[in-house]
Design a protein around this motif. Structure first.
Motif, PDB file in Angstrom:
ATOM      1  N   LEU A  56       0.836  -1.203   0.000  1.00 54.10           N
ATOM      2  CA  LEU A  56       0.000   0.000   0.000  1.00 54.10           C
ATOM      3  C   LEU A  56       0.873   1.256   0.000  1.00 54.10           C
ATOM      4  CD1 LEU A  56      -2.701   1.526   0.232  1.00 54.10           C
ATOM      5  CD2 LEU A  56      -2.558   1.165   2.714  1.00 54.10           C
ATOM      6  N   ALA A  57       1.869   1.280   0.875  1.00 49.61           N
ATOM      7  CA  ALA A  57       2.754   2.447   0.953  1.00 49.61           C
ATOM      8  C   ALA A  57       3.479   2.677  -0.371  1.00 49.61           C
ATOM      9  CB  ALA A  57       3.757   2.280   2.093  1.00 49.61           C
ATOM     10  N   PRO A 113       6.177  -5.211 -10.821  1.00 44.16           N
ATOM     11  CA  PRO A 113       4.887  -5.489 -11.457  1.00 44.16           C
ATOM     12  C   PRO A 113       4.123  -6.612 -10.734  1.00 44.16           C
ATOM     13  CG  PRO A 113       6.542  -5.130 -13.140  1.00 44.16           C
ATOM     14  CD  PRO A 113       7.274  -5.170 -11.817  1.00 44.16           C
ATOM     15  N   ALA A 114       4.835  -7.643 -10.289  1.00 43.56           N
ATOM     16  CA  ALA A 114       4.170  -8.737  -9.552  1.00 43.56           C
ATOM     17  C   ALA A 114       3.597  -8.229  -8.231  1.00 43.56           C
ATOM     18  CB  ALA A 114       5.156  -9.876  -9.300  1.00 43.56           C
ATOM     19  N   PHE A 119      -1.094  -6.657  -5.035  1.00 45.15           N
ATOM     20  CA  PHE A 119      -1.829  -5.644  -4.278  1.00 45.15           C
ATOM     21  C   PHE A 119      -3.189  -5.386  -4.925  1.00 45.15           C
ATOM     22  CE2 PHE A 119      -3.053  -1.265  -3.387  1.00 45.15           C
ATOM     23  CZ  PHE A 119      -3.108  -1.313  -2.003  1.00 45.15           C
ATOM     24  N   ARG A 120      -3.208  -5.242  -6.243  1.00 43.06           N
ATOM     25  CA  ARG A 120      -4.460  -4.980  -6.954  1.00 43.06           C
ATOM     26  C   ARG A 120      -5.471  -6.103  -6.690  1.00 43.06           C
ATOM     27  NH1 ARG A 120      -7.275  -6.607 -10.617  1.00 43.06           N
ATOM     28  NH2 ARG A 120      -5.848  -8.144 -11.450  1.00 43.06           N
ATOM     29  N   VAL A 124      -9.825  -5.420  -3.311  1.00 43.80           N
ATOM     30  CA  VAL A 124     -11.283  -5.560  -3.194  1.00 43.80           C
ATOM     31  C   VAL A 124     -11.660  -6.574  -2.111  1.00 43.80           C
ATOM     32  CG1 VAL A 124     -13.399  -6.256  -4.395  1.00 43.80           C
ATOM     33  CG2 VAL A 124     -11.803  -4.654  -5.476  1.00 43.80           C
ATOM     34  N   PRO A 125     -11.068  -7.770  -2.087  1.00 41.73           N
ATOM     35  CA  PRO A 125     -11.422  -8.694  -1.001  1.00 41.73           C
ATOM     36  C   PRO A 125     -11.100  -8.128   0.387  1.00 41.73           C
ATOM     37  CG  PRO A 125     -10.252  -9.859  -2.730  1.00 41.73           C
ATOM     38  CD  PRO A 125     -10.181  -8.392  -3.063  1.00 41.73           C
ATOM     39  N   HIS A 126      -9.975  -7.424   0.503  1.00 40.00           N
ATOM     40  CA  HIS A 126      -9.607  -6.850   1.803  1.00 40.00           C
ATOM     41  C   HIS A 126     -10.598  -5.762   2.215  1.00 40.00           C
ATOM     42  CE1 HIS A 126      -7.240  -5.640   5.183  1.00 40.00           C
ATOM     43  NE2 HIS A 126      -7.088  -4.422   4.703  1.00 40.00           N
ATOM     44  N   LEU A 127     -10.950  -4.883   1.295  1.00 39.36           N
ATOM     45  CA  LEU A 127     -11.905  -3.831   1.621  1.00 39.36           C
ATOM     46  C   LEU A 127     -13.295  -4.411   1.902  1.00 39.36           C
ATOM     47  CD1 LEU A 127     -10.800  -1.035  -0.860  1.00 39.36           C
ATOM     48  CD2 LEU A 127     -10.266  -1.265   1.585  1.00 39.36           C
TER      49      LEU A 127
END
Length: 170
Positions: A56-57, A113-114, A119-120, A124-127
């Motif tokens: 995230l950072a 890139p990996a 992260f991408r 959504v599952p985390h949020l």
């Protein structure tokens, strides 16, 4: 609420039974929430909460890179803990470290890139888990109060803000 009991050995006041009950509720609930979120994150994306914090950072950083010292400060980790964690992330191809051109002995941490893709995929599952486990459990008023409490604690714990009142939480 009753007055706090003086601790005669230190000349300080100890928390009352009611204050200790509130403290225990806070600590035990925060730990249960953190544990459930960590478990969901790991199962749904194969990322640890530490991985997610680092990614995230870096995702939010200019050019998706940060000096390791700035990254450690940003996520609130000791540099040695971060260094060990970055080693594990680097072996998995999520980040890359390179020598810092402007800081002797420093390192730049770059999102690969990996790492960006991991992260991408995890966002959504985390949020969704944050919504299910935290947001949906509270009324709008409780959510606002929780934000105000967190802001007050953050200000109280940050020596840079000694004596300041917490900001209003919208």
């Amino acid at each position: 609420m009753t007055k706090a009991t003086p601790d005669r050995r230190k000349g300080r006041q100890l928390p009352t039974a009611e204050e200790l009950r509130a403290w225990r509720e806070y600590i035990e609930t925060a730990e249960a929430l953190r544990s459930r979120l960590a478990s969901r994150l790991q199962v749904e994306s194969s990322l640890s909460p530490g991985d997610y914090s680092v990614l995230l950072a870096l995702t939010e950083a200019p050019e998706r890179q940060l000096r390791s010292s700035a990254l450690a400060a940003h996520i609130g980790w000791e540099r040695s803990r971060l260094s060990h964690h970055l080693g594990r992330m680097e072996r998995r191809g999520l980040i890359r470290r390179q020598e810092c051109a402007t800081e002797r002995g420093g390192a730049e941490v770059l999102l690969t890139p990996a790492g960006a893709e991991a992260f991408r995929r995890s966002t959504v599952p985390h949020l969704r888990a944050v919504r299910e486990l935290f947001v949906d459990a509270l009324t709008p008023e409780q959510l606002r109060a929780a934000g105000e409490i967190a802001a007050a604690l953050r200000v109280h714990l940050d020596p840079r803000h000694a004596g300041q009142t917490p900001p209003d939480v919208p």
